[in-house]
Design an enzyme around this catalytic site. Structure first.
Site, short mmCIF file in Angstrom:
data_model
loop_
_atom_site.label_atom_id
_atom_site.label_comp_id
_atom_site.label_asym_id
_atom_site.label_seq_id
_atom_site.Cartn_x
_atom_site.Cartn_y
_atom_site.Cartn_z
CG ASP A 189 100.47 105.43 -7.55
OD1 ASP A 189 100.65 104.21 -7.59
OD2 ASP A 189 100.49 105.99 -6.57
CG HIS B 121 101.03 96.84 -13.77
ND1 HIS B 121 101.17 97.87 -12.96
CD2 HIS B 121 101.29 95.66 -12.79
CE1 HIS B 121 101.42 97.35 -11.73
NE2 HIS B 121 101.85 96.15 -11.65
CG LEU C 181 105.85 113.16 -27.29
CD1 LEU C 181 105.53 114.57 -26.49
CD2 LEU C 181 104.80 112.26 -27.04
C1 FPP Z 1 101.96 102.17 -10.17
O1 FPP Z 1 100.88 101.53 -9.97
C2 FPP Z 1 102.20 101.76 -11.57
C3 FPP Z 1 103.64 101.11 -11.82
C4 FPP Z 1 104.56 100.81 -10.70
C5 FPP Z 1 103.95 100.68 -13.19
C6 FPP Z 1 103.37 101.53 -14.20
C7 FPP Z 1 103.50 100.87 -15.50
C8 FPP Z 1 102.91 101.01 -16.66
C9 FPP Z 1 101.55 101.74 -16.49
C10 FPP Z 1 103.29 100.41 -17.74
C11 FPP Z 1 104.69 100.73 -18.14
C12 FPP Z 1 104.94 100.53 -19.43
C13 FPP Z 1 105.84 100.49 -20.28
C14 FPP Z 1 105.90 100.49 -21.69
C15 FPP Z 1 107.30 100.61 -19.56
P1 FPP Z 1 100.98 100.55 -8.52
O2 FPP Z 1 100.98 99.31 -8.99
O3 FPP Z 1 101.83 101.17 -7.51
O4 FPP Z 1 99.38 100.59 -7.97
P2 FPP Z 1 98.84 100.62 -6.69
O5 FPP Z 1 99.49 101.98 -5.85
O6 FPP Z 1 97.56 100.94 -6.55
O7 FPP Z 1 99.20 99.40 -5.86
#
Ligand code: FPP
Length: 249
Positions: free
Chosen positions: A29, A46, A140
């Site tokens: 997050d 992201h 893994l």
């Molecule tokens: C939460 O941060 C993150 C997500 C909803 C997406 C996480 C995804 C990745 C890190 C990459 C995924 C990769 C693959 C290969 C599937 P947020 O956007 O909710 O952050 P915020 O709470 O600060 O707005």
């Protein structure tokens, strides 16, 4: 730089002597906030989050952790603006294209949890390609929870159990925790020993609700794109100081 490397090596040496979590789950997050703080669009967060995944895999190379499950997209994340959802749906494909050699070289098996059929065709294809190519790997298991929601998972399992009872294939009296688990997406996987959530939020957000009944929880006050190998090692060190009693004394 030298001191950073030394701290990491010290922390690693320390945790190697202790009990290792078999399964680590991470709620990644804080990507959006990270981007906002840099004055960048959310997508940049992201993208940086993808690099953090690679740092995490790098850190795990030195450890005997068998399962890493990453919460990449929840069933609630469809509520985000279409451009962001489209961007996130491209990430599995990017990950497989960029990291497949790395996964093969490190004996990592890719899996997915969630309602795969709800994903765009190109995402499904990319994930299927990665899963197929790595199916024979035995190190893994890296699982992305995509279009995943724990309540939906439990309801889906209950529906299947109900159907099997109705068809006379299952006696309701025979349903117990072990048999119920075989209807969950996580069938065959051990429950997580350690759940890490970044960004300072103190909640679980519909991640693996059934499976985390006895998991140790570690909330880190850093944003996911800043997550480092040292953070991973410190979370494991914290885990090693917990006393797990599973309701006993
Ligand atoms: C939460 O941060 C993150 C997500 C909803 C997406 C996480 C995804 C990745 C890190 C990459 C995924 C990769 C693959 C290969 C599937 P947020 O956007 O909710 O952050 P915020 O709470 O600060 O707005």
């Amino acid at each position: 730089m030298f001191f950073g490397r030394k701290r990491k090596a010290d922390e690693l040496a320390q945790i190697k002597g202790g009990s290792m979590p078999v399964h680590i789950g991470i709620i990644m997050d804080g990507n959006g906030r990270w981007a906002q703080r840099q004055g960048l669009p959310r997508m940049a967060g992201h993208r940086a989050g993808m690099d953090a995944i690679n740092r995490c895999l790098e850190g795990l190379k030195n450890l005997d952790v068998k399962y890493l499950t990453l919460f990449a997209f929840s069933t609630e994340n469809w509520r985000r603006p279409k451009a962001e959802v489209d961007y996130l749906m491209n990430l599995p494909g990017q990950f497989v294209a960029r990291e497949l050699d790395n996964l093969m070289a490190n004996n990592i098996r890719l899996r997915i949890l969630g309602d795969v059929r709800g994903l765009p065709a190109h995402t499904q294809e990319a994930v299927a390609e990665g899963i197929k190519a790595t199916a024979g790997n035995s190190g893994l298991t890296l699982t992305f929870a995509i279009n995943y929601g724990a309540r939906e998972e439990i309801i889906r399992a209950a529906r299947q159990v109900g159907l099997e009872c109705k068809r006379g294939l299952l006696d309701p009296g025979d349903i117990d925790g072990t048999s119920f688990e075989s209807y969950l997406y996580t069938r065959g996987m051990p429950d997580p020993d350690l759940i890490i959530r970044t960004s300072g939020e103190l909640r679980i957000s519909n991640f693996l609700l059934w499976q985390i009944a006895y998991s140790e929880l570690c909330f880190l006050d850093i944003l996911w794109p800043d997550f480092s190998e040292l953070d991973l090692y410190r979370a494991i060190a914290d885990f090693q100081h917990r006393q797990r009693r599973y309701g006993g004394i």
